[in-house]
Design a protein around this motif. Structure first.
Motif, PDB file in Angstrom:
ATOM      1  N   LEU A 143      33.192  44.508  44.747  1.00  0.00           N
ATOM      2  CA  LEU A 143      33.061  45.840  44.161  1.00  0.00           C
ATOM      3  C   LEU A 143      31.580  46.134  44.044  1.00  0.00           C
ATOM      4  CD1 LEU A 143      34.383  48.300  42.626  1.00  0.00           C
ATOM      5  CD2 LEU A 143      33.999  46.994  40.543  1.00  0.00           C
ATOM      6  N   PHE A 182      43.412  36.729  47.161  1.00  0.00           N
ATOM      7  CA  PHE A 182      42.539  37.712  47.790  1.00  0.00           C
ATOM      8  C   PHE A 182      41.163  37.678  47.141  1.00  0.00           C
ATOM      9  CE2 PHE A 182      45.533  39.941  50.440  1.00  0.00           C
ATOM     10  CZ  PHE A 182      46.752  39.777  49.802  1.00  0.00           C
ATOM     11  N   PHE A 190      35.453  39.203  43.000  1.00  0.00           N
ATOM     12  CA  PHE A 190      36.686  38.906  42.298  1.00  0.00           C
ATOM     13  C   PHE A 190      37.603  38.060  43.180  1.00  0.00           C
ATOM     14  CE2 PHE A 190      36.090  42.037  38.930  1.00  0.00           C
ATOM     15  CZ  PHE A 190      35.263  42.971  39.521  1.00  0.00           C
ATOM     16  N   TYR A 243      29.906  42.977  42.375  1.00  0.00           N
ATOM     17  CA  TYR A 243      30.757  42.048  41.644  1.00  0.00           C
ATOM     18  C   TYR A 243      31.776  41.467  42.619  1.00  0.00           C
ATOM     19  CZ  TYR A 243      28.678  44.657  37.859  1.00  0.00           C
ATOM     20  OH  TYR A 243      27.773  45.238  37.026  1.00  0.00           O
ATOM     21  N   TYR A 247      41.756  37.665  43.273  1.00  0.00           N
ATOM     22  CA  TYR A 247      43.048  38.093  42.763  1.00  0.00           C
ATOM     23  C   TYR A 247      44.122  37.190  43.350  1.00  0.00           C
ATOM     24  CZ  TYR A 247      41.430  42.579  40.824  1.00  0.00           C
ATOM     25  OH  TYR A 247      40.820  43.548  40.071  1.00  0.00           O
ATOM     26  N   LEU A 278      44.356  39.343  38.286  1.00  0.00           N
ATOM     27  CA  LEU A 278      42.953  38.969  38.340  1.00  0.00           C
ATOM     28  C   LEU A 278      42.798  37.511  37.899  1.00  0.00           C
ATOM     29  CD1 LEU A 278      39.978  39.803  38.713  1.00  0.00           C
ATOM     30  CD2 LEU A 278      39.978  40.476  36.309  1.00  0.00           C
ATOM     31  N   LEU A 291      37.533  48.534  45.459  1.00  0.00           N
ATOM     32  CA  LEU A 291      37.504  47.127  45.817  1.00  0.00           C
ATOM     33  C   LEU A 291      37.712  47.017  47.323  1.00  0.00           C
ATOM     34  CD1 LEU A 291      39.727  45.555  43.025  1.00  0.00           C
ATOM     35  CD2 LEU A 291      37.352  44.953  43.471  1.00  0.00           C
ATOM     36  N   ARG A 327      36.121  36.562  37.976  1.00  0.00           N
ATOM     37  CA  ARG A 327      35.124  37.510  38.466  1.00  0.00           C
ATOM     38  C   ARG A 327      33.742  36.875  38.376  1.00  0.00           C
ATOM     39  NH1 ARG A 327      33.947  42.590  35.646  1.00  0.00           N
ATOM     40  NH2 ARG A 327      31.751  42.047  35.724  1.00  0.00           N
TER      41      ARG A 327
END
Lengths: 114, 117
Positions: free
Chosen positions: A95, A91, A35, A33, A37, A47, A102, A50
């Motif tokens: 994951l 960022f 992401f 996954y 942030y 968050l 992370l 995703r």
């Protein structure tokens, strides 16, 4: 081991413009996954969006969308109609399914100018 | 009704002291984490606990000892503090990611800025 690279340490755009933040990653895993942030000056990690690696469709959340290129291991974030409140460190992170951590990129400092 | 809370938010102490940072989450998650953000803003995992069991220890010095009294709390105790321990420490929580899906998103606390002088 997984690595995440954000090649743009800093970016600056005018309010209402569109900006794209780059992210590349490296993993040998197939289930993972991705992401984005956001960390504003308040320091809180928020968050933004995703993406599941098994989904071909790019994720979108209001003004935020991603361009996920699995073969190229690229995961860029596009912010449309940028606002002053978008000023923050951004960022990118990966994951791995089954892992519990992370792995973050180095971050991109984004400034939205009035 | 803060989801993940940490105390204190700021901690200034001298070298050699022992200090603790507390973390609590009210999201019903079963997994909690400690991350360290250094002066260059780089974030790295330190520990992870699932249902009070340690599942990740990323080669952190023995001076750092996490403790999870229950799955809603994960505290970090640091012995014999050194200058290099100065950083922002983030607690986070999530559901276990084995099954994937939206439940594996990690939610972060506000961070604790530790300054060792």
């Amino acid at each position: 081991a997984q690595t995440v690279t954000q090649s743009q340490p800093e970016m600056s755009v005018q309010e209402a413009e569109t900006v794209t933040l780059s992210c590349t990653y490296d993993t040998s895993e197939s289930n993972y996954y991705l992401f984005w942030y956001k960390q504003p000056p308040s320091r809180q990690m928020i968050l933004v969006i995703r993406q599941e690696a098994y989904k071909q469709q790019n994720a979108t959340e209001n003004r935020f969308s991603v361009n996920f290129q699995k073969a190229a291991k690229s995961f860029s974030l596009k912010i449309s109609d940028s606002q002053l409140g978008d000023t923050a460190m951004y960022f990118c992170a990966v994951l791995i399914q089954g892992a519990q951590k992370l792995v973050f990129g180095q971050g991109t400092r984004l400034t939205i100018n009035p | 009704d803060t989801a993940v809370s940490q105390t204190p938010k700021y901690l200034v102490t001298q070298m050699g002291n022992d200090k603790s940072i507390k973390c609590e989450q009210n999201l019903g998650h079963d997994t909690m984490y400690w991350y360290k953000q250094d002066s260059k803003k780089f974030l790295k995992i330190m520990f992870s606990y699932n249902n009070k069991e340690l599942i990740i220890n990323e080669t952190v010095p023995n001076r750092f000892s996490p403790k999870s009294p229950d799955k809603a709390h994960l505290n970090l105790h640091i012995n014999s503090l050194e200058l290099g321990d100065s950083a922002v420490y983030f607690c986070a929580s999530s559901h276990l990611s084995l099954a994937g899906g939206p439940r594996n998103e990690q939610y972060f606390g506000p961070g604790t800025r530790l300054t060792v002088t």
